[in-house]
Enzyme design. Structure first.
Site, PDB file in Angstrom:
ATOM      1  N   ARG A  33      27.613  21.786  16.834  1.00  0.00           N
ATOM      2  CA  ARG A  33      26.277  21.890  16.612  1.00  0.00           C
ATOM      3  C   ARG A  33      25.867  22.726  17.775  1.00  0.00           C
ATOM      4  O   ARG A  33      26.937  23.095  18.671  1.00  0.00           O
ATOM      5  CB  ARG A  33      26.201  20.012  17.192  1.00  0.00           C
ATOM      6  N   GLU A  34      25.089  23.602  17.085  1.00  0.00           N
ATOM      7  CA  GLU A  34      23.828  24.377  17.573  1.00  0.00           C
ATOM      8  C   GLU A  34      23.184  24.449  18.680  1.00  0.00           C
ATOM      9  O   GLU A  34      22.373  23.250  18.493  1.00  0.00           O
ATOM     10  CB  GLU A  34      23.156  24.754  16.884  1.00  0.00           C
ATOM     11  N   ARG A  60       0.521  31.308  20.330  1.00  0.00           N
ATOM     12  CA  ARG A  60       1.825  31.255  20.489  1.00  0.00           C
ATOM     13  C   ARG A  60       2.012  32.498  19.950  1.00  0.00           C
ATOM     14  O   ARG A  60       2.375  32.092  18.175  1.00  0.00           O
ATOM     15  CB  ARG A  60       2.452  30.191  20.414  1.00  0.00           C
ATOM     16  N   ALA A  72       0.244  23.731  31.336  1.00  0.00           N
ATOM     17  CA  ALA A  72       1.812  23.444  30.837  1.00  0.00           C
ATOM     18  C   ALA A  72       2.450  24.783  31.165  1.00  0.00           C
ATOM     19  O   ALA A  72       2.287  25.819  31.799  1.00  0.00           O
ATOM     20  CB  ALA A  72       2.366  23.036  29.778  1.00  0.00           C
ATOM     21  N   LEU A  74       6.926  26.491  32.701  1.00  0.00           N
ATOM     22  CA  LEU A  74       8.379  25.903  32.793  1.00  0.00           C
ATOM     23  C   LEU A  74       8.819  25.432  33.088  1.00  0.00           C
ATOM     24  O   LEU A  74       7.976  25.405  34.802  1.00  0.00           O
ATOM     25  CB  LEU A  74       8.820  27.302  32.191  1.00  0.00           C
ATOM     26  N   GLU A  89       1.043  24.492  37.739  1.00  0.00           N
ATOM     27  CA  GLU A  89       0.048  24.852  36.600  1.00  0.00           C
ATOM     28  C   GLU A  89      -1.323  24.603  36.605  1.00  0.00           C
ATOM     29  O   GLU A  89      -1.229  25.452  35.965  1.00  0.00           O
ATOM     30  CB  GLU A  89       1.317  24.620  35.394  1.00  0.00           C
ATOM     31  N   GLU A  93      -2.924  28.089  35.899  1.00  0.00           N
ATOM     32  CA  GLU A  93      -3.928  28.023  33.981  1.00  0.00           C
ATOM     33  C   GLU A  93      -5.411  28.042  34.232  1.00  0.00           C
ATOM     34  O   GLU A  93      -5.532  29.070  33.173  1.00  0.00           O
ATOM     35  CB  GLU A  93      -2.583  26.883  33.514  1.00  0.00           C
ATOM     36  N   PRO A 111      15.006  17.355  20.328  1.00  0.00           N
ATOM     37  CA  PRO A 111      16.177  16.413  20.763  1.00  0.00           C
ATOM     38  C   PRO A 111      17.442  16.961  19.461  1.00  0.00           C
ATOM     39  O   PRO A 111      18.651  16.640  19.394  1.00  0.00           O
ATOM     40  CB  PRO A 111      16.570  15.283  20.695  1.00  0.00           C
ATOM     41  N   GLY A 112      16.933  17.058  18.187  1.00  0.00           N
ATOM     42  CA  GLY A 112      17.966  17.308  17.257  1.00  0.00           C
ATOM     43  C   GLY A 112      18.741  18.681  17.189  1.00  0.00           C
ATOM     44  O   GLY A 112      19.656  19.226  17.120  1.00  0.00           O
ATOM     45  N   GLU A 116      15.582  20.046  26.330  1.00  0.00           N
ATOM     46  CA  GLU A 116      14.592  20.638  26.279  1.00  0.00           C
ATOM     47  C   GLU A 116      13.556  19.137  27.472  1.00  0.00           C
ATOM     48  O   GLU A 116      14.085  17.897  25.772  1.00  0.00           O
ATOM     49  CB  GLU A 116      13.856  21.570  26.607  1.00  0.00           C
ATOM     50  N   GLU A 141      -1.458  34.855  28.231  1.00  0.00           N
ATOM     51  CA  GLU A 141      -3.123  34.419  29.336  1.00  0.00           C
ATOM     52  C   GLU A 141      -3.826  34.478  29.955  1.00  0.00           C
ATOM     53  O   GLU A 141      -4.502  34.201  30.051  1.00  0.00           O
ATOM     54  CB  GLU A 141      -2.110  33.922  30.429  1.00  0.00           C
TER      55      GLU A 141
END
Length: 192
Positions: A33-34, A60, A72, A74, A89, A93, A111-112, A116, A141
């Protein structure tokens, strides 16, 4: 069952890393699994007194377009509680602070293959603030635009495909459910 038999670090970047885990399968044998590792993130549904959501349009590169998003960022400041990251944030922003905060939801973005976890907050009682000292607007930004979108319009934007960023979709629909059904929420300082 699902015991990690071996792990190999494949890539380590500024934000994400990639590893290959060999995992024991329940029916016997093993499989590779990666896994993309990620520091996690927070998002903010900033709702003003008129019922409008503070949204931004940001480029993006992975999808090569400007997306409608929520403020939003990190969870990349070591030791910073998630709520403090959300407050930072929001100020960085969109130059806003809020008097009232609630934790709407947490989600696993993909989640596959990725670990995160994203916490999504509701911020109300908005008022303008300066950007935090030392914060520099740069890169994507610098091209970001901010708009207040009536909540009802934002919901329609989700359903007509204008809002496709997963965090924004979750946030807009979660705040709509919260306002109409008043579900019980976890404490705002819940960690994740």
């Amino acid at each position: 069952m699902y015991e990690v038999l071996g792990s190999e670090q494949v890539y380590e970047g500024r934000v994400i890393s990639l590893r290959k885990d060999t995992v024991a399968m329940p029916g016997g044998g093993s499989s590779v699994r990666e896994v993309v590792t990620h520091p996690g993130a927070v998002g903010v549904v900033a709702l003003d007194d008129d019922g409008a959501v503070v949204m931004l349009r940001q480029y993006r590169h992975s999808v090569r377009e400007h997306l409608w998003e929520l403020p939003a960022g990190l969870r990349d400041a070591e030791g910073e509680p998630p709520l403090e990251t959300a407050k930072r944030e929001l100020a960085e922003e969109v130059q806003l602070a809020a008097d009232r905060w609630q934790l709407l939801t947490t989600s696993l973005s993909t989640p596959g293959f990725c670990d995160e976890v994203v916490g999504l907050y509701l911020a109300e009682g908005l008022h303008p603030v300066d950007r935090p000292e030392g914060f520099v607007v740069e890169h994507e930004e610098a091209d970001m635009t901010v708009e207040r979108v009536p909540l009802e319009r934002a919901v329609q934007m989700v359903f007509d495909g204008t809002v496709r960023n997963a965090l924004a979709v979750i946030g807009i629909l979660a705040v709509t459910a919260h306002r109409s059904a008043s579900p019980g929420l976890r404490p705002v300082d819940t960690g994740f």
